[in-house]
Design an enzyme around this catalytic site. Structure first.
Site, PDB file in Angstrom:
ATOM      1  N   ALA A 169      42.475  43.105  28.865  1.00 18.43           N
ATOM      2  CA  ALA A 169      43.441  42.867  29.932  1.00 18.43           C
ATOM      3  C   ALA A 169      42.777  43.209  31.261  1.00 18.43           C
ATOM      4  O   ALA A 169      41.759  43.907  31.295  1.00 18.43           O
ATOM      5  CB  ALA A 169      44.674  43.725  29.692  1.00 18.43           C
TER       6      ALA A 169
ATOM      7  N   GLY B 152      42.526  43.743  24.919  1.00 16.47           N
ATOM      8  CA  GLY B 152      43.327  42.528  24.771  1.00 16.47           C
ATOM      9  C   GLY B 152      42.511  41.347  24.261  1.00 16.47           C
ATOM     10  O   GLY B 152      43.067  40.421  23.653  1.00 16.47           O
TER      11      GLY B 152
HETATM   12  N1  CAA Z   1      39.303  43.848  33.626  1.00 18.05           N
HETATM   13  C1  CAA Z   1      38.902  43.531  34.856  1.00 18.05           C
HETATM   14  N2  CAA Z   1      37.606  43.326  35.169  1.00 18.05           N
HETATM   15  C2  CAA Z   1      36.702  43.464  34.183  1.00 18.05           C
HETATM   16  C3  CAA Z   1      37.058  43.783  32.871  1.00 18.05           C
HETATM   17  C4  CAA Z   1      38.440  43.981  32.598  1.00 18.05           C
HETATM   18  N3  CAA Z   1      38.893  44.269  31.367  1.00 18.05           N
HETATM   19  N4  CAA Z   1      35.944  43.870  32.118  1.00 18.05           N
HETATM   20  C5  CAA Z   1      34.918  43.579  32.940  1.00 18.05           C
HETATM   21  N5  CAA Z   1      35.363  43.345  34.192  1.00 18.05           N
HETATM   22  C6  CAA Z   1      34.580  43.009  35.373  1.00 18.05           C
HETATM   23  C7  CAA Z   1      33.827  44.224  35.903  1.00 18.05           C
HETATM   24  O1  CAA Z   1      34.680  45.025  36.709  1.00 18.05           O
HETATM   25  C8  CAA Z   1      32.720  43.556  36.663  1.00 18.05           C
HETATM   26  O2  CAA Z   1      33.217  43.122  37.912  1.00 18.05           O
HETATM   27  P1  CAA Z   1      32.324  43.291  39.262  1.00 18.05           P
HETATM   28  O3  CAA Z   1      31.102  42.449  38.997  1.00 18.05           O
HETATM   29  O4  CAA Z   1      33.213  42.735  40.313  1.00 18.05           O
HETATM   30  O5  CAA Z   1      32.015  44.747  39.369  1.00 18.05           O
HETATM   31  C9  CAA Z   1      32.410  42.313  35.843  1.00 18.05           C
HETATM   32  O6  CAA Z   1      33.558  42.091  35.032  1.00 18.05           O
HETATM   33  C10 CAA Z   1      31.225  42.500  34.914  1.00 18.05           C
HETATM   34  O7  CAA Z   1      31.443  43.668  34.137  1.00 18.05           O
HETATM   35  P2  CAA Z   1      30.378  44.850  34.010  1.00 18.05           P
HETATM   36  O8  CAA Z   1      29.550  44.955  35.250  1.00 18.05           O
HETATM   37  O9  CAA Z   1      31.095  46.075  33.565  1.00 18.05           O
HETATM   38  O10 CAA Z   1      29.458  44.254  32.842  1.00 18.05           O
HETATM   39  P3  CAA Z   1      28.596  45.066  31.779  1.00 18.05           P
HETATM   40  O11 CAA Z   1      27.773  44.040  31.084  1.00 18.05           O
HETATM   41  O12 CAA Z   1      27.900  46.208  32.417  1.00 18.05           O
HETATM   42  O13 CAA Z   1      29.661  45.697  30.737  1.00 18.05           O
HETATM   43  C11 CAA Z   1      31.625  45.629  29.336  1.00 18.05           C
HETATM   44  C12 CAA Z   1      30.442  44.841  29.938  1.00 18.05           C
HETATM   45  C13 CAA Z   1      31.082  46.682  28.326  1.00 18.05           C
HETATM   46  C14 CAA Z   1      32.500  44.632  28.592  1.00 18.05           C
HETATM   47  C15 CAA Z   1      32.414  46.349  30.461  1.00 18.05           C
HETATM   48  O14 CAA Z   1      32.713  45.387  31.472  1.00 18.05           O
HETATM   49  C16 CAA Z   1      33.710  46.957  30.033  1.00 18.05           C
HETATM   50  O15 CAA Z   1      33.696  48.017  29.416  1.00 18.05           O
HETATM   51  N6  CAA Z   1      34.861  46.318  30.341  1.00 18.05           N
HETATM   52  C17 CAA Z   1      36.172  46.856  30.113  1.00 18.05           C
HETATM   53  C18 CAA Z   1      36.554  46.778  28.652  1.00 18.05           C
HETATM   54  C19 CAA Z   1      37.922  47.398  28.432  1.00 18.05           C
HETATM   55  O16 CAA Z   1      38.147  48.561  28.659  1.00 18.05           O
HETATM   56  N7  CAA Z   1      38.881  46.586  27.925  1.00 18.05           N
HETATM   57  C20 CAA Z   1      40.225  47.026  27.647  1.00 18.05           C
HETATM   58  C21 CAA Z   1      41.146  46.681  28.790  1.00 18.05           C
HETATM   59  S1  CAA Z   1      42.784  47.351  28.611  1.00 18.05           S
HETATM   60  C22 CAA Z   1      43.585  46.296  27.555  1.00 18.05           C
HETATM   61  O17 CAA Z   1      43.032  45.291  27.126  1.00 18.05           O
HETATM   62  C23 CAA Z   1      45.009  46.653  27.207  1.00 18.05           C
HETATM   63  C24 CAA Z   1      45.614  45.846  26.124  1.00 18.05           C
HETATM   64  O18 CAA Z   1      45.699  46.273  25.005  1.00 18.05           O
HETATM   65  C25 CAA Z   1      46.179  44.530  26.364  1.00 18.05           C
END
Ligand code: CAA
Length: 258
Positions: free
Chosen positions: A65, A109
């Site tokens: 999400a 998500g």
């Molecule tokens: N929401 C919003 N933006 C996100 C995102 C997310 N879930 N995941 C990645 N992004 C964005 C980052 O903020 C980044 O944006 P900027 O370039 O503007 O800084 C861009 O995507 C690239 O991401 P990273 O620089 O972090 O890329 P990475 O290769 O270093 O890492 C990753 C990749 C491990 C997937 C890391 O992005 C990450 O951990 N993302 C979040 C994962 C997460 O926590 N997901 C759960 C969300 S909560 C949820 O889903 C609730 C539910 O049950 C419905």
């Protein structure tokens, strides 16, 4: 006009939906889910489509999400919009089969969206996880429910309480994905599989999906009765006559209801 966040096309009898928000690793904002729900509803209603494939990019199926959108929301905000209801819930009501073709990250998500599909084909680089615990929340779109059903309590607890990711190989071993393929074969494999399903008689495909999903919601007695009644119902179709006649005639069936 803003660019589409979900690209759609029809290949043969397969509807292909591709999440396309690369800058945020396909983070599932309300806009993305709204477009996806609309696209899948259209495929569901389209007689030319017999099965659906949902995919993302090579780096990310979906990283969850949209954290940036959620961060400032209050309880009243999420409650009053019924966040993760509406369009998310409507995805459950798609009646044609949906294959998730997962490459790269399927987190939060994103993992929940993949699990909502009927089965998952994973590329070797796929990573599945429910990292919500690291954000001070819990999975909100079925992670605590579908993951347990898919891989059992021990592994689901391990993943959800630690937030650790599992590889495609571990996901296959645990039963979360139906098969693992090389990255460059993922889309072709998913499309070929969907095309194979779309070549069958659609009522039998849809009833099979409905019966399997019913297995999670009813006691065995009721589930068996539901299956048997649907089995009986298929004898009202021309395709049952054709499928069996083709077998006996040692030829391929020509289903009318596709
Ligand atoms: N929401 C919003 N933006 C996100 C995102 C997310 N879930 N995941 C990645 N992004 C964005 C980052 O903020 C980044 O944006 P900027 O370039 O503007 O800084 C861009 O995507 C690239 O991401 P990273 O620089 O972090 O890329 P990475 O290769 O270093 O890492 C990753 C990749 C491990 C997937 C890391 O992005 C990450 O951990 N993302 C979040 C994962 C997460 O926590 N997901 C759960 C969300 S909560 C949820 O889903 C609730 C539910 O049950 C419905």
């Amino acid at each position: 006009m803003t660019a589409a966040l979900v690209k759609t096309e029809i290949r043969g009898r397969v509807g292909l939906a591709t999440l396309d928000r690369p800058k945020a690793l396909n983070a599932l904002s309300n806009e993305v889910i709204g477009e996806l729900a609309k696209a899948l509803r259209e495929f569901d209603a389209d007689e030319a489509v017999g099965a659906i494939v949902l995919t993302g990019s090579e780096k990310a199926f979906a990283a969850g999400a949209d954290i940036a959108a959620m961060q400032p929301w209050s309880y009243a905000d999420v409650y009053s919009q019924d966040y993760l209801g509406h369009d998310w819930e409507s995805l459950r009501r798609i009646r044609k089969p949906i294959i998730a073709a997962v490459s790269g990250y399927a987190l939060g998500g994103g993992c929940e969206l993949a699990m909502l599909c009927d089965f998952i084909i994973a590329a070797e680089n796929a990573r599945f996880g429910q990292p919500e615990i690291n954000l001070g929340i819990i999975p909100g779109f079925g992670g605590t429910q579908r993951l347990v059903r898919a891989i059992g309590k021990a592994k689901a607890m391990d993943m959800i309480l630690t937030g650790r990711m599992i590889t495609a190989a571990e996901a296959e071993l645990a039963g979360l994905v139906s098969r693992v393929v090389p990255v460059d074969r993922l889309l072709d494999d998913a499309l070929e599989t969907a095309a194979l399903i779309a070549s069958k008689s659609l009522p039998s495909v849809m009833m099979a999906k409905e019966c399997i999903n019913r297995a999670f919601e009813t006691p065995l007695d009721e589930g068996l009765l539901f299956e048997r009644r649907n089995f009986h119902a298929l004898f009202a179709t021309e395709d049952q006559k054709e499928g069996m006649a083709a077998f006996l005639g040692k030829r391929s069936p020509e289903f009318k209801n596709r």
